[in-house]
Design an enzyme around this catalytic site. Sequence first.
Site, PDB file in Angstrom:
ATOM      1  N   HIS A 175      34.212 -18.994  -5.714  1.00  0.00           N
ATOM      2  CA  HIS A 175      34.712 -20.357  -5.932  1.00  0.00           C
ATOM      3  C   HIS A 175      35.127 -20.950  -4.584  1.00  0.00           C
ATOM      4  O   HIS A 175      35.465 -20.226  -3.648  1.00  0.00           O
ATOM      5  CB  HIS A 175      35.926 -20.333  -6.860  1.00  0.00           C
ATOM      6  CG  HIS A 175      35.618 -19.720  -8.200  1.00  0.00           C
ATOM      7  ND1 HIS A 175      35.086 -20.442  -9.229  1.00  0.00           N
ATOM      8  CD2 HIS A 175      35.757 -18.451  -8.652  1.00  0.00           C
ATOM      9  CE1 HIS A 175      34.904 -19.659 -10.270  1.00  0.00           C
ATOM     10  NE2 HIS A 175      35.313 -18.441  -9.951  1.00  0.00           N
TER      11      HIS A 175
ATOM     12  N   SER B   4      35.993   5.669  -3.636  1.00  0.00           N
ATOM     13  CA  SER B   4      36.696   5.117  -4.795  1.00  0.00           C
ATOM     14  C   SER B   4      37.759   4.118  -4.359  1.00  0.00           C
ATOM     15  O   SER B   4      38.472   4.344  -3.380  1.00  0.00           O
ATOM     16  CB  SER B   4      37.373   6.245  -5.574  1.00  0.00           C
ATOM     17  OG  SER B   4      36.415   7.083  -6.137  1.00  0.00           O
TER      18      SER B   4
ATOM     19  N   THR C 119      34.104  -6.143   1.657  1.00  0.00           N
ATOM     20  CA  THR C 119      34.123  -7.578   1.931  1.00  0.00           C
ATOM     21  C   THR C 119      33.088  -7.993   2.966  1.00  0.00           C
ATOM     22  O   THR C 119      32.918  -9.184   3.207  1.00  0.00           O
ATOM     23  CB  THR C 119      35.510  -8.003   2.439  1.00  0.00           C
ATOM     24  OG1 THR C 119      35.794  -7.285   3.643  1.00  0.00           O
ATOM     25  CG2 THR C 119      36.585  -7.742   1.399  1.00  0.00           C
TER      26      THR C 119
ATOM     27  N   LYS D 155      33.157   7.578   8.098  1.00  0.00           N
ATOM     28  CA  LYS D 155      32.389   8.559   8.856  1.00  0.00           C
ATOM     29  C   LYS D 155      30.914   8.256   8.730  1.00  0.00           C
ATOM     30  O   LYS D 155      30.472   7.607   7.784  1.00  0.00           O
ATOM     31  CB  LYS D 155      32.698   9.966   8.414  1.00  0.00           C
ATOM     32  CG  LYS D 155      32.204  10.368   7.048  1.00  0.00           C
ATOM     33  CD  LYS D 155      32.666  11.792   6.713  1.00  0.00           C
ATOM     34  CE  LYS D 155      31.595  12.565   6.020  1.00  0.00           C
ATOM     35  NZ  LYS D 155      31.923  13.954   5.812  1.00  0.00           N
TER      36      LYS D 155
END
Length: 178
Positions: free
Chosen positions: A107, A152, A157, A175
């Site tokens: 958005h 996990s 981003t 790594k």
Amino acid sequence: MLLGEYYDPSDAELVRLRLEARLLTEKLNQTSVSCPDKRVEIIKSLLGSTGNSIHIESTFNCDYGLNIHVGENFYANFGCVILDVAEVHIGENCFIAPQVGIYTATHPIDPIQRNSGLEFAKSIRIGNNCWIGGHATINPGVTLGDNVVVASGAVVTKSFGSNVVIGGNPARVLKAIE
């Protein structure tokens, strides 16, 4: 919409396509695991393209389905959500752990634009031989190279090249994979 431009999600054609996808995901999520061929049939009718070997655990949710393209030997565990407003391409031999979110939808940052109802999206590409760990989030516009492991809980981003383990919030290289 597919070009990353602003679009109106209330457009009649988009509403119809989302309804079709929701009906198919509802059908998939209600089809017994004792009927694997029926589940594969539903998945192949929902997604834009797939390999022959595909397995998605319930529950699975997406916006349109037809913008999702997965390669051979694809597996998505419980609770996978793929918001495919833009295209999502996932390579061969990819595994998605439980509760993973892959989101192309976004958005406007400006509140006036955001409140107008317009949205936009950025496509996501995930290479071959990738493993995305539980509760990871892949944000709009991300590209992951081949052989990437996403730890996990990672929040991805930005894009990463091949042969790395990434994790954290925001994700960073933890790594290299030799």
